[in-house]
Design an enzyme around this catalytic site. Structure first.
Site, PDB file in Angstrom:
ATOM      1  N   THR A  10     -23.237  32.823 -19.036  1.00 49.46           N
ATOM      2  CA  THR A  10     -22.736  31.828 -18.074  1.00 49.46           C
ATOM      3  C   THR A  10     -23.890  31.369 -17.193  1.00 49.46           C
ATOM      4  O   THR A  10     -24.969  31.953 -17.200  1.00 49.46           O
ATOM      5  CB  THR A  10     -21.616  32.417 -17.210  1.00 49.46           C
ATOM      6  OG1 THR A  10     -22.005  33.716 -16.771  1.00 49.46           O
ATOM      7  CG2 THR A  10     -20.330  32.528 -17.985  1.00 49.46           C
ATOM      8  N   ASP A  11     -23.624  30.324 -16.411  1.00 54.34           N
ATOM      9  CA  ASP A  11     -24.675  29.796 -15.542  1.00 54.34           C
ATOM     10  C   ASP A  11     -24.572  30.381 -14.131  1.00 54.34           C
ATOM     11  O   ASP A  11     -24.867  29.721 -13.157  1.00 54.34           O
ATOM     12  CB  ASP A  11     -24.563  28.276 -15.450  1.00 54.34           C
ATOM     13  CG  ASP A  11     -24.484  27.622 -16.811  1.00 54.34           C
ATOM     14  OD1 ASP A  11     -25.369  27.878 -17.618  1.00 54.34           O
ATOM     15  OD2 ASP A  11     -23.523  26.875 -17.051  1.00 54.34           O
ATOM     16  N   SER A  18     -25.492  30.764  -8.580  1.00 56.11           N
ATOM     17  CA  SER A  18     -25.117  29.627  -9.394  1.00 56.11           C
ATOM     18  C   SER A  18     -26.412  28.973  -9.822  1.00 56.11           C
ATOM     19  O   SER A  18     -27.177  28.514  -8.992  1.00 56.11           O
ATOM     20  CB  SER A  18     -24.278  28.654  -8.573  1.00 56.11           C
ATOM     21  OG  SER A  18     -24.108  27.469  -9.291  1.00 56.11           O
ATOM     22  N   ARG A  19     -26.673  28.992 -11.133  1.00 54.52           N
ATOM     23  CA  ARG A  19     -28.011  28.583 -11.574  1.00 54.52           C
ATOM     24  C   ARG A  19     -28.181  27.083 -11.714  1.00 54.52           C
ATOM     25  O   ARG A  19     -29.290  26.601 -11.696  1.00 54.52           O
ATOM     26  CB  ARG A  19     -28.356  29.257 -12.897  1.00 54.52           C
ATOM     27  CG  ARG A  19     -28.427  30.741 -12.757  1.00 54.52           C
ATOM     28  CD  ARG A  19     -29.076  31.431 -13.911  1.00 54.52           C
ATOM     29  NE  ARG A  19     -28.859  32.860 -13.739  1.00 54.52           N
ATOM     30  CZ  ARG A  19     -27.839  33.520 -14.254  1.00 54.52           C
ATOM     31  NH1 ARG A  19     -26.984  32.896 -15.009  1.00 54.52           N
ATOM     32  NH2 ARG A  19     -27.677  34.801 -14.023  1.00 54.52           N
ATOM     33  N   VAL A  20     -27.112  26.338 -11.883  1.00 54.84           N
ATOM     34  CA  VAL A  20     -27.322  24.900 -12.063  1.00 54.84           C
ATOM     35  C   VAL A  20     -26.624  24.049 -11.014  1.00 54.84           C
ATOM     36  O   VAL A  20     -26.945  22.884 -10.829  1.00 54.84           O
ATOM     37  CB  VAL A  20     -26.858  24.422 -13.466  1.00 54.84           C
ATOM     38  CG1 VAL A  20     -27.668  25.061 -14.547  1.00 54.84           C
ATOM     39  CG2 VAL A  20     -25.396  24.683 -13.674  1.00 54.84           C
TER      40      VAL A  20
END
Ligand code: ATP
Ligand code: MG
Length: 506
Positions: free
Chosen positions: A339-340, A365-367
């Site tokens: 997951t991101d 939250s990476r994006v």
């Protein structure tokens, strides 16, 4: 080992010889050798495809999963209580698929997309494969629009973008479902199609979700796919794929969609049960080796499509349950890695009354930050830093007896910031309300209040702004920027409300 009795074999041979001159109708018809525990062993389905639907004489449908040298292992999508040994099985030539249409909105269906809400048939003219390949690189673009959850802690510090996959992870009863349902409620008027997939839950919990959505006017844009704890494992295993197919239908029609898988731990357990009964080799924690493939296959289908494909999106919020906060177990690590980012809900925080119990320190939250509105970025930047410093200081302050003034102030500020992140269930906030709330906290307007008063103060402040400073909300909504004018309006509102609050407080 399948025990094949000689008389059975001779029976089959005799039948084949008898049918020899009748032509070659045998090709896709087989015979049931063994049925039990939702699994059937079939002899004779020569040309069956992996994943093909097979139909038994009594109408039960199954999926051929294990193509072995001497038999085919199929899982049943039903009890199969009336399936008899020796009865015939027909391969349908179709891979598992479901009907799809816009009429599914507002309905509750099972894993085969059949209505279970007693509101009658759902008209549909198209169908989609339950398992379809995820969009490739060329079909995608990077995530840039926000998917607002309505929860301050998430939208400000762990922002989610449309097309992102963000895991919600935590122990049992820590508010995982609540976060997901709040997100659905917050999509009201946003033109987002929501799909809520309930896997292996109590029927009463699912009914509660449906009722809440209905009461809050969210059912009209939501599809509920429910396989409660009762039905065969096969259907629990299939439910998320069915949900994804329903969401895909809208995504490829240029719409934004949100899908919630509640929860993938139970789906993995259903898959483990199926696999063990099919005698596939067990791996770590007795899960079959390809469970490592089943979740990525599902979650990769979430995407932000390229402009050529219409720019639709599917945001996925899978939920995974941990045991005693252990994120290093097999299924949690697997889903974390694909997951991101993850939103971590902690039982300690939940029990301490900090709800939603989001552990901001270890959630990421990476994006999504690329998708956060400018206005939110402007006020939220300070929040995360101050909370991180506060967490460190608080741990340290437990040992120190006399703290200097500056430290005391910082602790007081931190406590109030933590207080402002608290939100009741089913009470999502708009972006402008969140901005007003955070601004009030990080600029010290709450420091003069008792901690117990913070919540009441903020609730009243938000009401005050709506009635007395509507321009503030208009500016933020239309420009998406926290302009000087908006800031001035907000400061006036806070000042005026603070005066009213201190008078009414006395
Ligand atoms: P399960 O493991 O059973 O699926 P869960 O992690 O999904 O549980 P929820 O069912 O969402 O947790 O919530 C657990 C309980 O906490 C429920 O009774 C719910 O009403 C309550 N709750 C959840 N969020 C909040 C909140 N923000 N404020 C107050 N109560 C809450
Ligand atoms: Mg739950």
């Amino acid at each position: 080992m399948v025990n094949i009795r000689p008389d059975e074999i001779s029976g089959i041979i005799r039948k084949q010889i008898e049918q020899y001159d009748k032509g070659v109708r045998i090709v896709n018809v087989g015979t049931v050798l063994q049925v039990g525990d939702g699994i059937a062993r079939i002899y004779g389905l020569d040309k069956v495809m992996a994943g093909e639907l097979v139909e038994f004489e009594d109408g039960t449908v199954g999926i051929a999963l294990n193509l072995e040298s001497d038999n085919v292992g199929a899982v049943l999508m039903g009890e199969g209580l009336t399936t008899q040994e020796g009865s015939s099985v027909e391969a349908t030539g179709k891979i598992a698929q479901i009907p799809v249409s816009d009429a599914y909105l507002g309905r509750v269906v099972n894993a085969l997309a059949q209505p279970i809400d007693g509101k009658g048939q759902i008209p549909a003219s198209e169908s989609r494969l339950i398992e379809s390949p995820a969009p490739g690189i060329i079909s995608r673009q990077s995530v840039y629009e926000p998917m607002q959850t309505g929860l301050i802690a998430i939208d400000s510090m762990i922002p989610i973008g449309r097309g992102q996959r963000e895991l919600i992870i935590g122990d049992r009863q820590t508010g995982k479902t609540a976060v997901a349902i709040d997100t659905i409620l917050n999509q009201k008027g946003q033109d987002v199609v929501c799909v809520y997939v309930a896997i292996g839950q109590k029927a009463s919990s699912v009914a509660q979700v449906v009722n809440t959505s209905e009461e809050r006017g969210a059912l009209g844009y939501t599809i509920v796919v429910a396989e409660t704890a009762n039905p065969p494992a096969t259907l629990q295993y299939l439910a998320p794929y069915t949900g994804a197919a329903l969401a895909e239908y809208s995504m490829y029609r240029k719409q934004h969609t949100l899908i919630i898988h509640d929860d993938l731990s139970k789906q993995a357990q259903a898959y483990r049960q199926m696999s063990l009964l099919l005698k596939r080799p067990p791996g770590r924690e007795a899960y079959p080796g390809d469970v490592f493939h089943s979740h990525p296959r599902l979650l990769e289908r979430a995407a932000k499509l390229s402009p050529e494909l219409g720019g639709g999106s599917m945001t996925a919020l899978p939920i995974v349950e941990t045991q005693a906060g252990d994120v290093s177990a097999y299924i949690p690590t697997n889903v974390i890695s694909i997951t991101d980012g993850q939103i971590f809900l902690s039982a300690d925080l939940f029990n301490a009354g900090i709800r939603p119990a989001i552990n901001v320190g270890i959630s990421v939250s990476r994006v999504g930050s690329a998708a956060q509105t400018k206005a939110m970025k402007q006020v939220a930047g300070k929040l995360k830093l101050e909370l991180a410093q506060f967490a460190e200081l608080e741990a340290f302050a437990q040992f120190a007896s006399d703290l200097d003034r500056a430290t005391q102030n910082q602790l007081a500020r931190g406590q109030r910031l933590r207080e402002l992140l608290k939100q009741s269930q089913s009470a999502p906030l708009t972006v402008e309300e969140q901005i007003a709330t955070i601004y009030t906290g990080v600029n010290g307007y709450l420091d003069v209040l008792e901690i117990e008063q913070v919540k009441k103060f903020l609730v009243q402040l938000r009401e005050y702004i709506v009635t007395n400073k509507p321009q503030f909300g208009e500016i933020v909504r239309s420009t998406k920027v926290f302009t000087e004018r908006a800031e001035a309006l907000l400061r006036e509102a806070i000042k005026e409300h603070s005066e009213l609050f201190s008078i009414s407080g006395k």
